[in-house]
Design a protein around this motif. Structure first.
Motif, PDB file in Angstrom:
ATOM      1  N   ASP A 167     -25.035 119.004  45.944  1.00  0.00           N
ATOM      2  CA  ASP A 167     -24.266 117.761  45.834  1.00  0.00           C
ATOM      3  C   ASP A 167     -24.612 117.013  44.543  1.00  0.00           C
ATOM      4  OD1 ASP A 167     -26.594 116.182  46.331  1.00  0.00           O
ATOM      5  OD2 ASP A 167     -26.225 116.257  48.490  1.00  0.00           O
ATOM      6  N   ASP A 168     -23.876 115.936  44.294  1.00  0.00           N
ATOM      7  CA  ASP A 168     -24.064 115.157  43.068  1.00  0.00           C
ATOM      8  C   ASP A 168     -25.466 114.571  42.965  1.00  0.00           C
ATOM      9  OD1 ASP A 168     -21.470 115.713  42.283  1.00  0.00           O
ATOM     10  OD2 ASP A 168     -20.657 113.813  43.014  1.00  0.00           O
ATOM     11  N   ALA A 169     -26.039 114.142  44.081  1.00  0.00           N
ATOM     12  CA  ALA A 169     -27.383 113.559  44.062  1.00  0.00           C
ATOM     13  C   ALA A 169     -28.428 114.610  43.677  1.00  0.00           C
ATOM     14  CB  ALA A 169     -27.716 112.953  45.420  1.00  0.00           C
ATOM     15  N   GLU A 170     -28.284 115.830  44.189  1.00  0.00           N
ATOM     16  CA  GLU A 170     -29.217 116.900  43.829  1.00  0.00           C
ATOM     17  C   GLU A 170     -29.082 117.246  42.351  1.00  0.00           C
ATOM     18  OE1 GLU A 170     -29.606 119.474  47.927  1.00  0.00           O
ATOM     19  OE2 GLU A 170     -27.656 119.431  46.914  1.00  0.00           O
ATOM     20  N   ARG A 171     -27.866 117.347  41.873  1.00  0.00           N
ATOM     21  CA  ARG A 171     -27.655 117.667  40.462  1.00  0.00           C
ATOM     22  C   ARG A 171     -28.206 116.558  39.576  1.00  0.00           C
ATOM     23  NH1 ARG A 171     -22.059 120.134  38.015  1.00  0.00           N
ATOM     24  NH2 ARG A 171     -22.960 120.841  36.046  1.00  0.00           N
ATOM     25  N   TRP A 172     -27.989 115.296  39.969  1.00  0.00           N
ATOM     26  CA  TRP A 172     -28.507 114.166  39.206  1.00  0.00           C
ATOM     27  C   TRP A 172     -30.035 114.207  39.160  1.00  0.00           C
ATOM     28  CZ3 TRP A 172     -31.789 110.204  40.481  1.00  0.00           C
ATOM     29  CH2 TRP A 172     -31.907 109.185  39.534  1.00  0.00           C
ATOM     30  N   ALA A 173     -30.678 114.534  40.283  1.00  0.00           N
ATOM     31  CA  ALA A 173     -32.140 114.600  40.334  1.00  0.00           C
ATOM     32  C   ALA A 173     -32.675 115.653  39.357  1.00  0.00           C
ATOM     33  CB  ALA A 173     -32.609 114.903  41.754  1.00  0.00           C
ATOM     34  N   VAL A 174     -32.056 116.816  39.339  1.00  0.00           N
ATOM     35  CA  VAL A 174     -32.494 117.883  38.433  1.00  0.00           C
ATOM     36  C   VAL A 174     -32.241 117.469  36.987  1.00  0.00           C
ATOM     37  CG1 VAL A 174     -32.055 120.259  37.684  1.00  0.00           C
ATOM     38  CG2 VAL A 174     -32.248 119.725  40.127  1.00  0.00           C
ATOM     39  N   GLU A 175     -31.050 116.966  36.682  1.00  0.00           N
ATOM     40  CA  GLU A 175     -30.734 116.587  35.301  1.00  0.00           C
ATOM     41  C   GLU A 175     -31.604 115.423  34.826  1.00  0.00           C
ATOM     42  OE1 GLU A 175     -26.453 116.206  35.086  1.00  0.00           O
ATOM     43  OE2 GLU A 175     -26.212 118.396  35.028  1.00  0.00           O
ATOM     44  N   SER A 176     -32.006 114.527  35.719  1.00  0.00           N
ATOM     45  CA  SER A 176     -32.923 113.442  35.350  1.00  0.00           C
ATOM     46  C   SER A 176     -34.298 113.993  34.990  1.00  0.00           C
ATOM     47  CB  SER A 176     -33.044 112.433  36.491  1.00  0.00           C
ATOM     48  OG  SER A 176     -31.816 111.775  36.685  1.00  0.00           O
TER      49      SER A 176
END
Length: 143
Positions: free
Chosen positions: A8-17
């Motif tokens: 999901d978007d939250a998981e992708r955001w966590a990795v990209e952060s």
């Protein structure tokens, strides 16, 4: 229907952060799908949603193997003898720990590949750099 939920978007955001913190710039991830054997006794492969990115000559994957469970590895792209590395841990239940562990291990491996030694103490380095080029020239002889 695949029983493993999509990344999901939250998981992708966590990795990209985490990648932004590591590299000091934005690193784009790509959504992919890989087939993995989820248990050693499985006689079949399961399609797993995956995040893929490349940085500093290495490629990375984090695969979601269940809700809140992840596997990771990195490998080198340009080698004639491809090298593939895991973290020594089969799965993570914390995505941030998963991404930071694989980034740390790859950084350590990159140092080793370039011949950088670790484990030096202050005593080991005592006297290192005492003769600067300004003091004695390139060969250390006083002018």
């Amino acid at each position: 229907m695949n029983a493993i939920p999509a990344i999901d978007d939250a998981e992708r955001w966590a990795v990209e952060s985490a990648l932004r913190a590591r590299y000091g710039r934005r690193v784009d991830t790509e959504l992919a799908e890989v087939e993995l054997k989820l248990a050693p006794q499985d006689g079949y492969l399961t399609a797993c949603p995956t995040l893929y990115w490349e940085a500093r000559g290495a490629a990375f994957v984090i695969s979601k193997v269940a809700e809140g469970r992840y596997r990771t590895m990195f490998y080198y792209l340009a080698d004639f003898n491809p090298e593939q590395y895991g973290t020594g841990r089969p799965e993570y239940d914390d995505l941030i720990e998963c991404v930071t562990t694989v980034l740390r291990l790859q950084a350590d491996h990159e140092k080793e590949r370039h011949g950088v030694c670790s484990g030096k103490t202050a005593q080991d380095l005592q006297g290192f750099g005492e003769l600067d080029l300004d003091d004695g020239g390139p060969d250390g002889a006083q002018a």
